[in-house]
Design a protein around this motif. Structure first.
Motif, PDB file in Angstrom:
ATOM      1  N   CYS A  86      21.179  48.734  46.247  1.00 13.39           N
ATOM      2  CA  CYS A  86      21.655  49.140  44.880  1.00 13.39           C
ATOM      3  C   CYS A  86      22.995  49.058  44.474  1.00 13.39           C
ATOM      4  CB  CYS A  86      21.426  50.788  44.923  1.00 13.39           C
ATOM      5  SG  CYS A  86      21.850  51.637  46.339  1.00 13.39           S
ATOM      6  N   CYS A  87      24.043  49.182  45.494  1.00 15.88           N
ATOM      7  CA  CYS A  87      25.559  49.179  45.374  1.00 15.88           C
ATOM      8  C   CYS A  87      26.082  48.129  46.341  1.00 15.88           C
ATOM      9  CB  CYS A  87      26.288  50.645  45.602  1.00 15.88           C
ATOM     10  SG  CYS A  87      25.668  51.329  47.195  1.00 15.88           S
ATOM     11  N   SER A  88      25.434  47.404  47.043  1.00 16.11           N
ATOM     12  CA  SER A  88      25.913  46.420  48.205  1.00 16.11           C
ATOM     13  C   SER A  88      27.112  47.113  48.830  1.00 16.11           C
ATOM     14  CB  SER A  88      26.451  45.158  47.131  1.00 16.11           C
ATOM     15  OG  SER A  88      25.733  44.593  46.769  1.00 16.11           O
ATOM     16  N   LYS A  89      26.746  48.514  49.387  1.00 13.97           N
ATOM     17  CA  LYS A  89      27.550  49.047  50.440  1.00 13.97           C
ATOM     18  C   LYS A  89      26.855  49.126  51.818  1.00 13.97           C
ATOM     19  CE  LYS A  89      30.937  50.130  47.276  1.00 13.97           C
ATOM     20  NZ  LYS A  89      32.371  49.745  47.454  1.00 13.97           N
ATOM     21  N   VAL A 125      11.983  45.063  43.485  1.00 11.94           N
ATOM     22  CA  VAL A 125      12.851  45.872  42.760  1.00 11.94           C
ATOM     23  C   VAL A 125      14.443  45.566  43.720  1.00 11.94           C
ATOM     24  CG1 VAL A 125      13.805  48.464  42.760  1.00 11.94           C
ATOM     25  CG2 VAL A 125      11.497  47.850  42.079  1.00 11.94           C
ATOM     26  N   ILE A 126      14.291  45.443  44.905  1.00 15.95           N
ATOM     27  CA  ILE A 126      15.404  44.810  45.739  1.00 15.95           C
ATOM     28  C   ILE A 126      16.014  43.729  45.368  1.00 15.95           C
ATOM     29  CG2 ILE A 126      16.111  44.222  48.111  1.00 15.95           C
ATOM     30  CD1 ILE A 126      13.935  46.216  49.240  1.00 15.95           C
ATOM     31  N   ASN A 127      15.137  42.762  44.880  1.00 14.11           N
ATOM     32  CA  ASN A 127      15.817  41.413  44.644  1.00 14.11           C
ATOM     33  C   ASN A 127      16.384  41.669  43.139  1.00 14.11           C
ATOM     34  OD1 ASN A 127      15.110  39.950  46.843  1.00 14.11           O
ATOM     35  ND2 ASN A 127      13.088  39.507  45.956  1.00 14.11           N
ATOM     36  N   MET A 131      20.334  40.712  42.311  1.00 13.65           N
ATOM     37  CA  MET A 131      20.601  39.812  41.276  1.00 13.65           C
ATOM     38  C   MET A 131      21.828  40.434  40.380  1.00 13.65           C
ATOM     39  SD  MET A 131      19.483  37.029  42.088  1.00 13.65           S
ATOM     40  CE  MET A 131      20.145  36.109  40.811  1.00 13.65           C
ATOM     41  N   LYS A 132      21.346  41.784  40.138  1.00 12.65           N
ATOM     42  CA  LYS A 132      22.383  42.533  39.106  1.00 12.65           C
ATOM     43  C   LYS A 132      23.761  42.284  39.829  1.00 12.65           C
ATOM     44  CE  LYS A 132      19.413  45.565  36.606  1.00 12.65           C
ATOM     45  NZ  LYS A 132      19.188  46.809  36.349  1.00 12.65           N
ATOM     46  N   ARG A 133      23.823  42.567  41.312  1.00 14.23           N
ATOM     47  CA  ARG A 133      25.159  42.728  41.824  1.00 14.23           C
ATOM     48  C   ARG A 133      25.577  41.281  41.924  1.00 14.23           C
ATOM     49  NH1 ARG A 133      27.934  46.402  41.420  1.00 14.23           N
ATOM     50  NH2 ARG A 133      29.144  45.617  43.295  1.00 14.23           N
ATOM     51  N   ILE A 134      24.782  40.546  42.025  1.00 15.79           N
ATOM     52  CA  ILE A 134      25.538  39.139  41.957  1.00 15.79           C
ATOM     53  C   ILE A 134      26.133  38.518  40.766  1.00 15.79           C
ATOM     54  CG2 ILE A 134      24.669  36.597  41.947  1.00 15.79           C
ATOM     55  CD1 ILE A 134      22.544  37.334  44.156  1.00 15.79           C
ATOM     56  N   GLU A 135      25.373  38.931  39.598  1.00 17.33           N
ATOM     57  CA  GLU A 135      25.896  38.753  38.165  1.00 17.33           C
ATOM     58  C   GLU A 135      27.290  39.403  38.126  1.00 17.33           C
ATOM     59  OE1 GLU A 135      23.037  40.215  35.600  1.00 17.33           O
ATOM     60  OE2 GLU A 135      21.299  38.758  36.213  1.00 17.33           O
ATOM     61  N   ALA A 136      27.593  40.411  38.776  1.00 12.87           N
ATOM     62  CA  ALA A 136      28.762  41.107  39.142  1.00 12.87           C
ATOM     63  C   ALA A 136      29.913  40.569  39.933  1.00 12.87           C
ATOM     64  CB  ALA A 136      28.654  42.908  39.080  1.00 12.87           C
TER      65      ALA A 136
END
Length: 198
Positions: A86-89, A125-127, A131-136
């Motif tokens: 969700c937050c790549s942490k 959902v995980i993917n 992808m949202k984090r990759i776009e960021a």
């Protein structure tokens, strides 16, 4: 006091430590030069000891940096930390367990300890979150997606994601790119580039 002339430090005299060993102090550059022959051997020995201490002491943190919850350095052992999509942490196991305990005792919904988003229960959902984090432009998500593609046998896609992650400072992505260039997976073999990413 000054190791050369014996002058005591005070408001008028500022003593400065030897730049190399920190063992003794001098009141001036002149005193330091005059005392060099007496101090040189001990200085070199202590300087070597300091260098060894710097090289071999346990680092304050790993390239994973610090846990965003407790702010303690994350272990270099990947089994002792968990990555959340969700937050790549990365978070340490202790904080994850403490959060789980709080949720169980309070009969709360299972959420990320950091961003508080509900935990995903499907790969889809995980993917989507990756992808949202990759776009960021998040290098951790890019590395993770590259790893997924590599495990699927899609080395070309893995190379693309890891290249983007490495350009953003992803240490693990550099390591994986080195392997791809070494083995010629998804890219032509190139020893120089393999060494470059090592």
């Amino acid at each position: 006091s000054c190791a050369s002339c014996g002058a005591a430090g005070g408001d008028d005299i500022k003593l400065k430590k030897c730049d190399d060993c920190d063992l003794i102090k001098y009141c001036s550059v002149k005193c330091q030069r005059e005392h060099k022959s007496h101090h040189e051997e001990a200085c070199k020995k202590r300087a070597a000891e300091i260098q060894d201490e710097i090289l071999f002491k346990q680092p304050e943190s790993s390239y994973y940096e610090d846990c965003p919850i407790c702010c303690l350095p994350l272990s270099i052992d990947p089994k002792k930390s968990i990555l959340f999509s969700c937050c790549s942490k990365y978070m340490c196991g202790g904080c994850v367990v403490a959060n789980m305990k709080r949720e169980i005792e309070g009969k709360l919904q299972e959420k990320c300890p950091f961003c508080r988003k509900a935990m995903p229960y499907t790969d889809e959902v995980i993917n989507e979150r990756w992808m949202k984090r990759i776009e960021a432009n998040d290098p951790v998500s890019m590395y993770q997606m590259g790893t997924d593609k590599y495990e699927e046998g899609n080395y070309t896609a893995a190379f693309e994601y890891w290249t983007r992650a490495a350009a953003l400072g992803g240490v693990e992505a550099h390591h994986q790119l080195s392997i791809l260039y070494q083995e010629g997976q998804g890219v032509e073999k190139d020893e120089k580039r393999a060494v470059h990413h090592t």
